[in-house]
Design a protein around this motif. Structure first.
Motif, short mmCIF file in Angstrom:
data_model
loop_
_atom_site.label_atom_id
_atom_site.label_comp_id
_atom_site.label_asym_id
_atom_site.label_seq_id
_atom_site.Cartn_x
_atom_site.Cartn_y
_atom_site.Cartn_z
N LEU A 1 0.84 -1.20 0.00
CA LEU A 1 0.00 0.00 0.00
C LEU A 1 0.87 1.26 0.00
CD1 LEU A 1 -2.76 1.43 0.25
CD2 LEU A 1 -2.50 1.24 2.74
N ALA A 2 1.92 1.26 0.83
CA ALA A 2 2.79 2.43 0.92
C ALA A 2 3.47 2.72 -0.42
CB ALA A 2 3.83 2.23 2.01
N MET A 3 3.79 1.69 -1.17
CA MET A 3 4.49 1.85 -2.45
C MET A 3 3.53 2.28 -3.56
SD MET A 3 7.80 1.27 -2.30
CE MET A 3 8.12 0.96 -4.03
N THR A 4 2.32 1.74 -3.57
CA THR A 4 1.44 1.91 -4.73
C THR A 4 0.17 2.69 -4.43
OG1 THR A 4 0.29 -0.19 -4.31
CG2 THR A 4 2.29 -0.28 -5.67
N GLY A 5 -0.12 2.96 -3.16
CA GLY A 5 -1.37 3.62 -2.79
C GLY A 5 -1.40 5.09 -3.16
N THR A 6 -2.56 5.69 -3.01
CA THR A 6 -2.75 7.10 -3.32
C THR A 6 -2.74 7.93 -2.03
OG1 THR A 6 -5.16 6.82 -3.24
CG2 THR A 6 -4.09 6.60 -5.39
N VAL A 7 -2.52 9.22 -2.21
CA VAL A 7 -2.44 10.15 -1.08
C VAL A 7 -3.83 10.64 -0.70
CG1 VAL A 7 -1.66 12.44 -0.38
CG2 VAL A 7 -0.08 10.88 -1.54
N ARG A 8 -4.11 10.62 0.60
CA ARG A 8 -5.34 11.20 1.14
C ARG A 8 -4.93 12.07 2.33
NH1 ARG A 8 -9.62 6.78 2.44
NH2 ARG A 8 -10.90 8.66 2.68
N PRO A 9 -4.93 13.39 2.17
CA PRO A 9 -4.41 14.28 3.20
C PRO A 9 -5.17 14.18 4.52
CG PRO A 9 -4.66 15.43 1.10
CD PRO A 9 -5.37 14.11 0.95
N VAL A 10 -4.43 14.40 5.61
CA VAL A 10 -5.00 14.43 6.96
C VAL A 10 -4.37 15.60 7.71
CG1 VAL A 10 -5.35 11.93 7.01
CG2 VAL A 10 -3.25 12.90 7.96
#
Length: 286
Positions: free
Chosen positions: A135-144
């Motif tokens: 997930l860390a390598m291929t996932g997308t960014v969702r700001p928090v």
């Protein structure tokens, strides 16, 4: 996209082949993380967006609403993703370094070294090393939102405010305008526990108490707070009826113990403030 894999401690899984890897201590020091400044400066030598001082001087508070993409994103010639493998304390150290350098436009992935990670539960991350790394390598960014202390320490998963020496706190803890704790060392009030939220206003906090024997954990809509609720009778637990949300938590007392992601401040404090930073975290999460 340039990827930096920060392997903090021996328990972290190895990085995929070809990924730039840095092997660090369990909780990396500021000196050990200096390479982050070099990497971010190589990609963005000058930041063309408003500075923190300029943002703070604005009359509106749009930057305190729903977390959004980094304003630097359109100006980046290349994306930078920093993947931290380790504990919440290791993640806090990396976030602190990025925050102090004002490089929070960098994307952040997290591979927790333990299923007990509050940050992983809060962000909905897998606790399996392989799944989390994928997930860390291929996932997308969702700001928090990024929550920090007034001493410039970023909160990755959770923080607690207690008395420095005694089991029960003497002092006052306020969430925005709501009084969470006003206590003088009797009656079973230990202090407070807070975690970052995924959206505005930024912080959820609850009073920690010494419950009577036979007390049972109650269901709360903030399950990340329940980690502090497990254990034997008469251990500190979050009272689910005392949860407040806000942008800031302020505490004052004669001798406060402040712990961020398991790392206790080295000396007693008379006051401390946790608040939402003016920049948001660019987190890789489901």
């Amino acid at each position: 996209m340039r990827v930096l894999y920060l392997r903090c401690g021996d328990a972290s899984p190895p990085a995929p082949a070809g990924v730039e890897t840095h092997t660090l201590d369990d909780v990396p020091s500021r000196r050990a993380l200096r390479f982050l400044d070099e990497a971010t400066t190589q990609i963005l030598p000058e930041d063309p967006t408003p500075s923190l001082d300029e943002i703070a001087a604005r009359p509106d508070v749009a930057h305190l609403g729903t977390p959004g993409p980094a304003p630097q994103a359109p100006h980046l010639p290349e994306r930078l993703r920093v993947i931290v493998a380790g504990t919440d304390a290791a993640l806090s150290a990396v976030l602190t370094r990025l925050m102090r350098a004002d490089h929070l436009w960098a994307e952040v992935g997290f591979v927790p070294s333990s299923s007990d990670s509050t940050a992983a539960r809060n962000w909905g991350l897998p606790t399996s090393g392989e799944a989390a790394l994928e997930l860390a390598m291929t996932g997308t960014v969702r700001p928090v939102p990024l929550i920090r202390t007034d001493a410039g320490v970023a909160v990755a998963g959770s923080a607690t405010i207690t008395d420095w020496e005694t089991p029960e706190i003497t002092g006052e803890i306020i969430v925005d305008d709501d009084v969470l704790v006003r206590h003088e060392g009797a009656g079973g009030v230990v202090g407070a526990r807070l975690v970052p939220m995924l959206d505005a206003p930024g912080i959820v906090a609850g009073r920690t108490v010494l419950p009577p024997a036979g007390w049972r954990e109650r269901i709360t809509t903030w399950p990340v707070l329940r980690r502090f609720s497990r254990g034997q009778a008469r251990t500190p637990k979050v009272d689910p009826d005392t949860l407040f949300t806000g942008r800031a938590v302020q505490a004052g007392g004669p001798a406060l113990g402040v712990t961020v992601d398991g790392v206790r401040h080295p000396r007693a404090l008379e006051r401390v403030t946790f608040y939402r930073h003016l920049r948001d975290l660019q987190v890789v999460r489901p």
